[in-house]
Scaffold this active site. Structure first.
Site, mmCIF file in Angstrom:
data_model
loop_
_atom_site.group_PDB
_atom_site.id
_atom_site.type_symbol
_atom_site.label_atom_id
_atom_site.label_comp_id
_atom_site.label_asym_id
_atom_site.label_seq_id
_atom_site.Cartn_x
_atom_site.Cartn_y
_atom_site.Cartn_z
ATOM 1 N N ASP A 193 0.814 -1.220 0.000
ATOM 2 C CA ASP A 193 0.000 0.000 0.000
ATOM 3 C C ASP A 193 0.850 1.274 0.000
ATOM 4 O O ASP A 193 1.920 1.320 0.601
ATOM 5 C CB ASP A 193 -0.892 -0.013 1.246
ATOM 6 C CG ASP A 193 -1.987 1.038 1.207
ATOM 7 O OD1 ASP A 193 -2.569 1.244 0.126
ATOM 8 O OD2 ASP A 193 -2.257 1.636 2.260
ATOM 9 N N HIS A 194 0.347 2.308 -0.667
ATOM 10 C CA HIS A 194 0.954 3.647 -0.679
ATOM 11 C C HIS A 194 2.451 3.593 -0.988
ATOM 12 O O HIS A 194 3.271 4.148 -0.253
ATOM 13 C CB HIS A 194 0.696 4.375 0.636
ATOM 14 C CG HIS A 194 -0.623 5.078 0.670
ATOM 15 N ND1 HIS A 194 -0.884 6.199 -0.090
ATOM 16 C CD2 HIS A 194 -1.750 4.810 1.360
ATOM 17 C CE1 HIS A 194 -2.131 6.592 0.145
ATOM 18 N NE2 HIS A 194 -2.683 5.762 1.004
ATOM 19 N N HIS B 112 -6.596 10.494 5.916
ATOM 20 C CA HIS B 112 -5.855 9.484 6.656
ATOM 21 C C HIS B 112 -5.664 9.914 8.117
ATOM 22 O O HIS B 112 -5.668 11.100 8.441
ATOM 23 C CB HIS B 112 -4.466 9.272 6.034
ATOM 24 C CG HIS B 112 -4.502 8.689 4.665
ATOM 25 N ND1 HIS B 112 -4.201 9.428 3.544
ATOM 26 C CD2 HIS B 112 -4.779 7.437 4.219
ATOM 27 C CE1 HIS B 112 -4.296 8.662 2.470
ATOM 28 N NE2 HIS B 112 -4.645 7.454 2.854
ATOM 29 N N SER C 1 -11.124 5.020 8.506
ATOM 30 C CA SER C 1 -11.213 4.983 9.967
ATOM 31 C C SER C 1 -11.959 6.188 10.514
ATOM 32 O O SER C 1 -12.580 6.115 11.578
ATOM 33 C CB SER C 1 -9.807 4.939 10.589
ATOM 34 O OG SER C 1 -9.159 3.730 10.290
ATOM 35 N N ASN D 205 -10.428 1.201 2.812
ATOM 36 C CA ASN D 205 -9.168 1.053 3.551
ATOM 37 C C ASN D 205 -9.320 1.496 5.003
ATOM 38 O O ASN D 205 -9.807 2.590 5.276
ATOM 39 C CB ASN D 205 -8.073 1.894 2.897
ATOM 40 C CG ASN D 205 -7.546 1.288 1.616
ATOM 41 O OD1 ASN D 205 -8.154 0.381 1.048
ATOM 42 N ND2 ASN D 205 -6.417 1.776 1.160
ATOM 43 N N VAL D 206 -8.833 0.656 5.917
ATOM 44 C CA VAL D 206 -8.925 0.923 7.357
ATOM 45 C C VAL D 206 -7.552 0.687 7.985
ATOM 46 O O VAL D 206 -6.981 -0.404 7.837
ATOM 47 C CB VAL D 206 -9.959 0.000 8.032
ATOM 48 C CG1 VAL D 206 -10.026 0.274 9.531
ATOM 49 C CG2 VAL D 206 -11.330 0.157 7.388
ATOM 50 N N THR E 41 -6.020 3.361 10.905
ATOM 51 C CA THR E 41 -5.942 4.024 12.205
ATOM 52 C C THR E 41 -6.904 3.424 13.223
ATOM 53 O O THR E 41 -6.596 3.368 14.423
ATOM 54 C CB THR E 41 -6.198 5.531 12.043
ATOM 55 O OG1 THR E 41 -5.236 6.074 11.141
ATOM 56 C CG2 THR E 41 -6.084 6.258 13.371
#
Length: 286
Positions: free
Chosen positions: A84-85, A183, A214, A233-234, A236
């Site tokens: 990811d990222h 984020h 999140s 996407n989760v 935090t």
């Protein structure tokens, strides 16, 4: 169970009008919690390791990737492994050898034309190796090292016409878009632009991805899935649950020194959070 591919899970979600949740792995406990939560919910999930997590592990991908893959393969739930990222081309090029079936290549900080070129190159490299590639257009913001970003500021959100051109020019398999989330939010107060999500869904030919989930309330996520978001996407939220449980244990046991004593409740808190988000995916349909 053998690993499944992110592309397979996202395609199934796209076909059924559902969402598929992707959870960030930082430590072995994260991976174990995600697998346990998925088994508890009886649902598939994506385990994703970010470039920042790789930096936390000394810049070495192999160990955390191997451990996460081993946890996923020993699970009874259908699980995928995603990188990811990724901003580093060198890290991108490690994905195939380390068993990743998908990568989110992030050139969103670059000017548009440079983003297009860098992402198209990443897609060409990935597709030659059977790797599914996600990219980002717009500014979700909020990641460590970034200046604070107002998710509602002009020019931050993804433009549908630009998104359509971007997808056509790069050949990406999925697109992360900026629609009001951010984020690293520790409170679930984000308000999404659902009209924009619908416009983006109609403008592009690939599944949409919501980063920063999140900080998004349950009802907002349900509506986002109904409007066309497919990969949720989760990250935090797991860290918040883990840290809260560890703090509670240490507050009650201030002389304790055995990390297993507080890692167990921390891991369980993350597993419960995962199961909750997966139940939310099951209740959210187009």
């Amino acid at each position: 169970m053998p690993l499944v591919s992110t592309g397979e899970l996202v395609s199934a979600a796209q076909a059924d009008g559902h969402g598929i949740a992707a959870f960030n792995v930082i430590t072995l406990e994260h991976a174990e919690a995600i697998a346990a939560g998925a088994e508890r919910a009886g649902a598939p999930a994506i385990l994703q390791i970010s470039e920042n997590a790789v930096k936390f592990h000394g810049g070495r991908l192999s160990a955390i990737a191997a451990a996460t893959a081993a946890v996923a393969r020993s699970s009874g739930a259908p699980l995928a492994l995603h990188l990811d990222h990724v901003e580093s081309v060198d890290l991108l090029h490690q994905a195939h050898a380390e068993g990743f079936g998908s990568v989110m290549f992030d050139a969103s900080k670059l000017p548009y034309e440079q983003n297009v070129q860098a992402t198209a190159d990443a897609v060409a490299w990935g597709h030659e190796r059977g790797i599914w590639i996600e990219a980002e257009l717009g500014k979700v913001g909020g990641k460590e090292g970034e200046a604070p970003l107002d998710a509602h500021a002009p020019g931050v959100r993804t433009d549908p016409a630009e998104a359509a051109a971007y997808v056509a020019a790069t050949g990406v398999d999925a697109l992360a878009v900026a629609v009001g989330s951010s984020h690293a939010m520790t409170e679930r107060t984000a308000a999404l632009d659902h009209a924009l999500i619908g416009q983006l869904r109609d403008a592009v030919t690939v599944p949409l991805v919501l980063h920063g989930s999140s900080g998004v309330p349950d009802d907002e996520i349900r509506q986002a899935v109904g409007s066309g978001m497919r990969k949720i996407n989760v990250g935090t939220a797991l860290n918040t649950a883990f840290t809260g449980a560890v703090r509670a244990y240490l507050a009650e046991n201030p002389t304790g020194v055995d990390p297993r004593k507080y890692l167990v409740p921390g891991r369980e808190a993350m597993a419960a959070t995962v199961a909750g988000f997966l139940a939310l995916m099951d209740s959210a349909t187009a």
